[in-house]
Design an enzyme around this catalytic site. Sequence first.
Site, short mmCIF file in Angstrom:
data_model
loop_
_atom_site.label_atom_id
_atom_site.label_comp_id
_atom_site.label_asym_id
_atom_site.label_seq_id
_atom_site.Cartn_x
_atom_site.Cartn_y
_atom_site.Cartn_z
N HIS A 130 42.68 51.23 24.89
CA HIS A 130 41.47 51.74 25.52
C HIS A 130 41.51 52.97 26.34
O HIS A 130 42.73 53.05 26.75
CB HIS A 130 41.06 50.46 26.53
CG HIS A 130 39.66 50.58 27.07
ND1 HIS A 130 39.41 51.40 28.28
CD2 HIS A 130 38.51 49.82 26.61
CE1 HIS A 130 38.17 51.13 28.53
NE2 HIS A 130 37.80 50.31 27.78
N ASP A 208 48.44 46.21 29.45
CA ASP A 208 47.16 46.25 29.66
C ASP A 208 46.76 44.88 29.21
O ASP A 208 46.51 44.55 27.90
CB ASP A 208 46.41 47.37 28.90
CG ASP A 208 44.78 47.20 28.96
OD1 ASP A 208 44.52 46.25 29.53
OD2 ASP A 208 44.05 48.09 28.78
N GLN A 211 42.02 42.20 28.08
CA GLN A 211 41.41 41.31 26.87
C GLN A 211 42.51 40.02 26.87
O GLN A 211 42.28 38.86 26.38
CB GLN A 211 41.39 41.93 25.51
CG GLN A 211 40.50 43.22 25.43
CD GLN A 211 38.90 42.59 25.74
OE1 GLN A 211 38.44 41.46 25.76
NE2 GLN A 211 38.43 43.62 26.38
N LYS A 234 35.95 40.21 32.86
CA LYS A 234 36.28 39.76 31.51
C LYS A 234 36.81 38.54 31.28
O LYS A 234 37.26 37.94 30.34
CB LYS A 234 37.25 40.79 30.81
CG LYS A 234 36.36 42.34 30.97
CD LYS A 234 37.46 43.13 30.10
CE LYS A 234 37.12 44.54 30.27
NZ LYS A 234 35.81 45.06 29.40
N CYS A 375 35.27 52.77 23.74
CA CYS A 375 36.25 53.28 24.40
C CYS A 375 37.74 53.34 23.79
O CYS A 375 38.72 53.18 24.61
CB CYS A 375 36.42 52.75 25.96
SG CYS A 375 34.83 52.76 26.69
N1 PLP Z 1 41.63 47.79 28.72
C1 PLP Z 1 41.08 47.01 27.70
C2 PLP Z 1 41.82 46.57 26.69
C3 PLP Z 1 39.74 46.83 27.98
O1 PLP Z 1 38.96 46.17 26.82
C4 PLP Z 1 39.29 47.44 28.95
C5 PLP Z 1 37.44 47.25 28.97
O2 PLP Z 1 36.86 46.99 28.11
C6 PLP Z 1 39.64 48.10 30.01
C7 PLP Z 1 40.99 48.19 29.94
C8 PLP Z 1 39.04 48.54 31.10
O3 PLP Z 1 38.48 47.56 31.93
P1 PLP Z 1 37.53 47.72 33.17
O4 PLP Z 1 36.41 48.63 32.72
O5 PLP Z 1 36.92 46.64 33.55
O6 PLP Z 1 38.52 48.37 34.21
#
Ligand code: PLP
Length: 417
Positions: A130, A208, A211, A234, A375
Amino acid sequence: MKRAERTVSDSKLVPGLEIRSLFPFFTEGPAGCYLDSAATTQKPAVVLDTLRNVLVHHNANVHRGAYRLSAEASELYDQARTKIARMIGAKSERSIVFVRGATEAINLVAHSSEQLFRPGDTILLTLLEHHSNIVPWQLLAKRRGLSVAFTDITDDGQIDLNDFREKLKTLKPKMVAVTQLANSLGTVTPIAELVSLAKASGAQVLVDGAQGVTHLGVNVESLGCDYYVFSGHKVYGPTGIGVLYGRAERLEALEPFQGGGDMISYVSTEGSGWAEVPQRFEAGTPAFPEAIALGAAVDFLARFDRDDILAHEAALVSEAYEMLSEEEGVTLYGPGAHSGKQLAVVSFSIDSVHPHDFATIADTHNIQVRAGNHCAMPTLRRLGVQATVRLSFGLYSCSADLSAVRSAIREARKLFK
Ligand code: PLP
């Protein structure tokens, strides 16, 4: 916490249509075919009740007041930290830093670990990340004269393990940052293997889990990563709250991220000293009602068996694959249902219908899907596509949502013939 405790009994829950009654989105709200849980999840009543309960009955700033109300709020806030530590298998709640979300957690590490890097050092990412797990490292690289390298992925969206091994050997990265579950394709990465290879090569590893924590769960101690990050919203909790897990010795070695109240041991006109971790990284008034409500989401999630969640979300991926591969003009991206390496997310495109047009048509039927690059521009570019439609599932998703998508696809294909 009277009110919140009343709304939840301790019985086990099973994912699917029946539990929609626990989510006001379905009983009082738009009740859509909500297929965008990877972007944010709907909230169970117990989370909303907890938020309200804190603001009505326990609202006082934490770790400041000498009066009872503040002590109560502080205790609830600290309890939430303990619940989160338990959920992810952290040895100590001192490893849990409350932040705004996964994005802020990665930015925190990228800023606060700056002094560990020397010009010319490498940070190794993957083409599945992401943007939140790319851009903070690129900013760090610019500040410190570092390189950012990417592990390639296969045509079906899995991490190329040979390339990963090769890059560890030749580039000797100081930091490896990798996702547990890709939000764009639903790829489940071989995270234990990736962490162990990266650690054996001498790198620090950030996982990360934005998810992963929701769909797969984690035990950070047995995984052996240095950092693990996720967002509350999430995982059925509120927005504005997230978690950075850091191994104790790593957090101890980090510089503060932001300065302000609560993160200091003293302040004088000559300089300041830092509080112990994790407070060192929580400058200013924290989002304590949200943190406490995230604790309620953790309790809620604990009422499901992890195996039931996995089975439910894998079954929906299989069903979506079966349905979508029968539809004319549909191309699917990702490892595929039969690989056992794809969970909770299905990404596809439809000949002659732009993903945004499809999302707009679906919306007219109260179906919420995501369209675009999710993203994850480097992922989509590697697969030779600019945008896809993404269906992403949660505890409350069900087969009827997929049938609704099928009708919308047929309608869109007729319109754009
Ligand atoms: N990493 C992953 C795999 C994500 O799916 C997301 C959000 O969609 C993020 C990071 C960023 O999360 P946030 O926007 O809640 O900080």
